[in-house]
Design an enzyme around this catalytic site. Structure first.
Site, mmCIF file in Angstrom:
data_model
loop_
_atom_site.group_PDB
_atom_site.id
_atom_site.type_symbol
_atom_site.label_atom_id
_atom_site.label_comp_id
_atom_site.label_asym_id
_atom_site.label_seq_id
_atom_site.Cartn_x
_atom_site.Cartn_y
_atom_site.Cartn_z
ATOM 1 N N ASN A 105 0.851 -1.188 -0.119
ATOM 2 C CA ASN A 105 0.035 0.106 -0.024
ATOM 3 C C ASN A 105 0.851 1.273 -0.139
ATOM 4 O OD1 ASN A 105 -1.832 2.014 0.560
ATOM 5 N ND2 ASN A 105 -2.516 1.350 2.242
ATOM 6 N N LEU A 106 0.829 1.840 -1.146
ATOM 7 C CA LEU A 106 1.891 3.186 -1.299
ATOM 8 C C LEU A 106 1.392 4.330 -0.487
ATOM 9 C CD1 LEU A 106 2.749 2.803 -5.024
ATOM 10 C CD2 LEU A 106 4.182 1.960 -3.144
ATOM 11 N N SER B 208 4.319 14.313 -15.951
ATOM 12 C CA SER B 208 3.366 14.510 -17.156
ATOM 13 C C SER B 208 3.407 15.933 -17.727
ATOM 14 C CB SER B 208 1.821 14.421 -16.459
ATOM 15 O OG SER B 208 1.146 14.905 -17.524
ATOM 16 N N SER B 209 2.948 15.891 -19.017
ATOM 17 C CA SER B 209 3.106 17.189 -19.914
ATOM 18 C C SER B 209 2.089 18.137 -19.261
ATOM 19 C CB SER B 209 3.044 16.809 -21.508
ATOM 20 O OG SER B 209 1.585 16.566 -21.578
ATOM 21 N N CYS B 210 1.291 17.757 -18.663
ATOM 22 C CA CYS B 210 0.206 18.568 -17.877
ATOM 23 C C CYS B 210 1.034 19.736 -17.031
ATOM 24 C CB CYS B 210 -1.027 18.271 -17.227
ATOM 25 S SG CYS B 210 -0.415 17.144 -15.783
ATOM 26 N N TYR C 240 -3.847 17.453 -10.436
ATOM 27 C CA TYR C 240 -3.034 16.423 -10.761
ATOM 28 C C TYR C 240 -1.679 17.276 -11.009
ATOM 29 C CZ TYR C 240 -0.836 12.394 -13.552
ATOM 30 O OH TYR C 240 -0.225 11.481 -13.879
ATOM 31 N N LYS D 176 2.181 16.888 -9.752
ATOM 32 C CA LYS D 176 3.668 16.443 -10.294
ATOM 33 C C LYS D 176 4.521 17.387 -10.229
ATOM 34 C CE LYS D 176 2.227 12.519 -12.318
ATOM 35 N NZ LYS D 176 2.869 11.219 -11.934
ATOM 36 N N HIS E 34 -8.270 8.652 -20.038
ATOM 37 C CA HIS E 34 -7.770 9.440 -21.205
ATOM 38 C C HIS E 34 -8.277 9.246 -22.595
ATOM 39 C CE1 HIS E 34 -4.286 9.743 -18.161
ATOM 40 N NE2 HIS E 34 -4.760 11.079 -18.248
ATOM 41 N N TRP F 97 -16.269 13.595 -26.897
ATOM 42 C CA TRP F 97 -16.139 14.908 -26.354
ATOM 43 C C TRP F 97 -15.504 15.870 -27.103
ATOM 44 C CZ3 TRP F 97 -15.853 15.043 -20.283
ATOM 45 C CH2 TRP F 97 -16.817 14.494 -19.885
#
Length: 325
Positions: A42-43, A109-111, A138, A142, A181, A204
């Site tokens: 469990n991380l 992530s590129s976000c 999110y 990151k 995604h 969408w």
């Protein structure tokens, strides 16, 4: 030399790719690979993570575990996205520092980049503008992890390395139609449209948004290069960049409209594609500058059409098992 490597998120898309390709990389001969499930580790529990590191005498870590999702779930559950990811990352980083692992790779992530970044987006675009609001929580988790990696490197002389991939897709992705995604969600929709003899597939947004996609196996090969790179060579690359992370992307953009056309062809769907313009497109264009990763000898091997064929085929074959989860 015997090396024990931990892959967090081993049952997920990236973790599965690392596990499947690990032994094919020459430098990994005779290495021991650990890929615990969430039931085994469990991380989010700090004590469990520390005990696991101590018991297994871990040398290296590919940290691919994260809570992820598409636009809809990011909008609806921002508190979960930021809290779970902050907790997971902190536990892994602290345990890695405490038990003096030799090196770790964190996948971002590129976000993380501002929504109005000039494209192709360079690593130095980080923190130069406002984030896309639909996945800000999110993205912030990151960005915090990037800062954590630098802080642990500075204070404890750790060797935590950071890769920043573009939009990933591939086997073992989250294929939920509502909370995944774009590529896995579309694959699921086209598959069901064929299976149920539907006359249209609803998508969408307007279809105009451009996206850069990277097959997960291409990212894995980049990660192997970075993990096995001499520390001085890695640090020299970062000095040239002027940041603490390296972009990894295909360099090719495709519109959601063209993506749907490809999936229609691959799935052999004969109905219509209907774009629901009442829903968000997200960022209109986002492609990474991956010059620095390519300078280290990496390049993509899987084209978008080839990757989509592989992913659609895998999903079709494993549909029953996926839907039973």
């Amino acid at each position: 030399m015997s090396v024990t490597t931990l892959v967090t998120g081993g049952s997920g898309m990236l973790g599965s790719s690392i596990k499947n390709l690990y032994e094919t990389y020459p430098e990994h001969k005779n290495h021991k690979l650990l890929t615990p499930t969430s039931d085994e580790l469990n991380l989010e529990n700090k004590d469990d993570v520390f005990k696991y590191f101590q018991h297994n005498k871990i040398d290296r870590v590919f940290h691919s575990a994260a809570k992820v999702g598409g636009i809809k779930s990011n909008i609806e559950y921002p508190a979960e996205f930021i809290t779970k990811n902050l907790n997971i990352n902190s536990n892994i980083f602290e345990a890695s520092a405490r038990h003096k692992i030799s090196r770790l790779i964190f996948f971002g992530s590129s976000c993380i980049y501002p929504k109005n970044s000039k494209t192709p987006i360079k690593e130095t675009s980080l923190m130069t503008g406002k984030l896309e609001n639909s996945n800000y929580a999110y993205a912030v988790s990151k960005i915090a992890a990037i800062s954590q990696c630098k802080a642990f490197n500075d204070q404890y002389n750790c060797d935590f390395r950071i890769l920043m991939p573009s939009n990933l897709y591939g086997n073992n992705d989250n294929y939920d139609r509502e909370n995944s995604h774009v590529i896995p969600a579309l694959i699921h929709k086209f598959f069901l449209a064929i299976r149920n003899s539907e006359k249209f597939v609803e998508v969408w947004g307007t279809g105009k948004a451009q996206r850069e996609f990277l097959h997960v196996d291409d990212l894995t090969m980049a990660a192997f290069i970075i993990m096995n790179l001499d520390k001085k060579a890695y640090e020299e690359t970062l000095r040239k960049i002027g940041e603490n992370h390296i972009n990894v992307g295909s360099g090719d953009e495709i519109s959601i409209f063209e993506l749907c056309k490809l999936l229609k062809k691959i799935s052999k769907f004969e109905g219509k594609i209907v774009f629901n313009k009442n829903n968000l497109d997200g960022v209109t264009s986002k492609v990474l500058d991956s010059t620095n990763m390519k300078a280290l000898g990496w390049n993509t091997n899987i084209s978008i059409e080839e990757g989509l064929k592989k992913s659609y085929g895998w999903f079709s074959k494993n549909y029953q098992n996926i839907t039973r989860k």
